[in-house]
Design a protein around this motif. Sequence first.
Motif, PDB file in Angstrom:
ATOM      1  N   ILE A 134     -15.890  35.833 -21.304  1.00  0.00           N
ATOM      2  CA  ILE A 134     -15.915  35.710 -19.853  1.00  0.00           C
ATOM      3  C   ILE A 134     -16.155  34.253 -19.479  1.00  0.00           C
ATOM      4  O   ILE A 134     -17.048  33.604 -20.023  1.00  0.00           O
ATOM      5  CB  ILE A 134     -17.026  36.577 -19.232  1.00  0.00           C
ATOM      6  CG1 ILE A 134     -16.928  38.022 -19.731  1.00  0.00           C
ATOM      7  CG2 ILE A 134     -16.951  36.545 -17.716  1.00  0.00           C
ATOM      8  CD1 ILE A 134     -18.088  38.904 -19.278  1.00  0.00           C
ATOM      9  N   ARG A 135     -15.355  33.752 -18.544  1.00  0.00           N
ATOM     10  CA  ARG A 135     -15.513  32.388 -18.046  1.00  0.00           C
ATOM     11  C   ARG A 135     -15.611  32.420 -16.533  1.00  0.00           C
ATOM     12  O   ARG A 135     -14.798  33.078 -15.866  1.00  0.00           O
ATOM     13  CB  ARG A 135     -14.314  31.536 -18.473  1.00  0.00           C
ATOM     14  CG  ARG A 135     -14.418  30.070 -18.065  1.00  0.00           C
ATOM     15  CD  ARG A 135     -13.275  29.267 -18.661  1.00  0.00           C
ATOM     16  NE  ARG A 135     -11.989  29.716 -18.168  1.00  0.00           N
ATOM     17  CZ  ARG A 135     -10.886  29.782 -18.905  1.00  0.00           C
ATOM     18  NH1 ARG A 135     -10.933  29.504 -20.185  1.00  0.00           N
ATOM     19  NH2 ARG A 135      -9.745  30.167 -18.369  1.00  0.00           N
ATOM     20  N   SER A 136     -16.583  31.742 -15.985  1.00  0.00           N
ATOM     21  CA  SER A 136     -16.736  31.698 -14.533  1.00  0.00           C
ATOM     22  C   SER A 136     -15.680  30.801 -13.903  1.00  0.00           C
ATOM     23  O   SER A 136     -14.947  30.092 -14.599  1.00  0.00           O
ATOM     24  CB  SER A 136     -18.128  31.173 -14.164  1.00  0.00           C
ATOM     25  OG  SER A 136     -18.218  29.778 -14.413  1.00  0.00           O
ATOM     26  N   PRO A 178     -11.929  32.424 -12.212  1.00  0.00           N
ATOM     27  CA  PRO A 178     -12.495  32.807 -13.510  1.00  0.00           C
ATOM     28  C   PRO A 178     -11.483  33.504 -14.413  1.00  0.00           C
ATOM     29  O   PRO A 178     -10.324  33.703 -14.030  1.00  0.00           O
ATOM     30  CB  PRO A 178     -13.619  33.755 -13.114  1.00  0.00           C
ATOM     31  CG  PRO A 178     -13.104  34.416 -11.874  1.00  0.00           C
ATOM     32  CD  PRO A 178     -12.343  33.343 -11.141  1.00  0.00           C
ATOM     33  N   ILE A 180     -11.468  36.810 -17.442  1.00  0.00           N
ATOM     34  CA  ILE A 180     -12.187  37.855 -18.169  1.00  0.00           C
ATOM     35  C   ILE A 180     -11.249  38.487 -19.193  1.00  0.00           C
ATOM     36  O   ILE A 180     -10.184  39.003 -18.843  1.00  0.00           O
ATOM     37  CB  ILE A 180     -12.726  38.939 -17.213  1.00  0.00           C
ATOM     38  CG1 ILE A 180     -13.700  38.329 -16.194  1.00  0.00           C
ATOM     39  CG2 ILE A 180     -13.408  40.056 -17.999  1.00  0.00           C
ATOM     40  CD1 ILE A 180     -14.211  39.316 -15.163  1.00  0.00           C
ATOM     41  N   ALA A 239     -17.898  37.800 -13.428  1.00  0.00           N
ATOM     42  CA  ALA A 239     -17.734  36.347 -13.424  1.00  0.00           C
ATOM     43  C   ALA A 239     -17.754  35.846 -11.988  1.00  0.00           C
ATOM     44  O   ALA A 239     -17.079  36.402 -11.115  1.00  0.00           O
ATOM     45  CB  ALA A 239     -16.410  35.958 -14.093  1.00  0.00           C
ATOM     46  N   SER A 278     -23.180  29.109 -10.944  1.00  0.00           N
ATOM     47  CA  SER A 278     -22.159  29.749 -11.777  1.00  0.00           C
ATOM     48  C   SER A 278     -22.844  30.820 -12.626  1.00  0.00           C
ATOM     49  O   SER A 278     -23.952  30.599 -13.141  1.00  0.00           O
ATOM     50  CB  SER A 278     -21.481  28.723 -12.686  1.00  0.00           C
ATOM     51  OG  SER A 278     -20.775  27.769 -11.926  1.00  0.00           O
ATOM     52  N   VAL A 321     -22.032  34.304 -15.433  1.00  0.00           N
ATOM     53  CA  VAL A 321     -21.220  35.293 -16.154  1.00  0.00           C
ATOM     54  C   VAL A 321     -22.173  36.299 -16.783  1.00  0.00           C
ATOM     55  O   VAL A 321     -23.284  35.952 -17.205  1.00  0.00           O
ATOM     56  CB  VAL A 321     -20.319  34.656 -17.231  1.00  0.00           C
ATOM     57  CG1 VAL A 321     -19.221  33.823 -16.600  1.00  0.00           C
ATOM     58  CG2 VAL A 321     -21.136  33.799 -18.200  1.00  0.00           C
ATOM     59  N   GLU A 326     -19.425  29.925 -19.764  1.00  0.00           N
ATOM     60  CA  GLU A 326     -18.554  30.786 -20.567  1.00  0.00           C
ATOM     61  C   GLU A 326     -19.339  31.383 -21.716  1.00  0.00           C
ATOM     62  O   GLU A 326     -20.255  30.760 -22.259  1.00  0.00           O
ATOM     63  CB  GLU A 326     -17.381  29.965 -21.106  1.00  0.00           C
ATOM     64  CG  GLU A 326     -16.379  30.752 -21.918  1.00  0.00           C
ATOM     65  CD  GLU A 326     -15.186  29.904 -22.344  1.00  0.00           C
ATOM     66  OE1 GLU A 326     -14.150  30.487 -22.710  1.00  0.00           O
ATOM     67  OE2 GLU A 326     -15.300  28.663 -22.317  1.00  0.00           O
TER      68      GLU A 326
END
Length: 232
Positions: free
Chosen positions: A72-74, A82, A84, A147, A180, A182, A216
């Motif tokens: 997962i990355r914001s 983001p 997912i 995210a 941020s 996640v 992330e």
Amino acid sequence: MRNPAVFKVVAVIIILLLTWRLTIYDVGEEAGNIVGFDDKDEINPKFLKGTTTEPKCSLTRACPSDHFALRIRSGVANILGPRICFDGKIIMSYVMNNVGQGLNIVVVNGKNGTVEKFGYLNMIHGNREEILAYLKEIKPGMIVLLASFDDVTTIMTDDMREVFVGMGSTLIKSLKRRDSWVFAGRAGMESKSLFEKHAVNNDKTNIYEGWPDMVEMGGCIPRNPTNPIKYL
């Protein structure tokens, strides 16, 4: 003393470069061209016993057969959405044009890995009651992937935060404007989830003007919540 005009230009250039790099990364992975996010690590043959045949979601190692891979990355500020990935499939990303401001969420059946639903909760202009009702409808045992993009706290209530606590979040109560975030947890379990990262909005440490860096994380989450969690 900072020059605001110069800072804005530098921030825009950084975001454009990051967008270019991550866009290539997303498209390449969807085409099956990327098998490792950090491929300098060697794979321990003992770890491969009982695992899938190859790494998924850009992990450096394959997950055991009784685990699901996730990454997962914001979002980046309010510019870049983001991403997912779950069990080798990108569910949401800016490339797919299915992300939005607020909380981007994927709900997965914790037993068979089927994606039950996904979308984004508009935490800036959305309806508080509807969002809370949506969160409370998530059945116990479901894996929930989240995210942030833009701001997630504008209309967030204490009741919403308590729902995330019930999924295993320990950082949600300290989440503030433009942070941020996640997270991956399991509805109704309440035990602490170690799948969580947070970047604080702080003028002294922000990467972009008024915004912190993206965050992330990735790893292997068990089908059965009693199984140990694998981190890659």
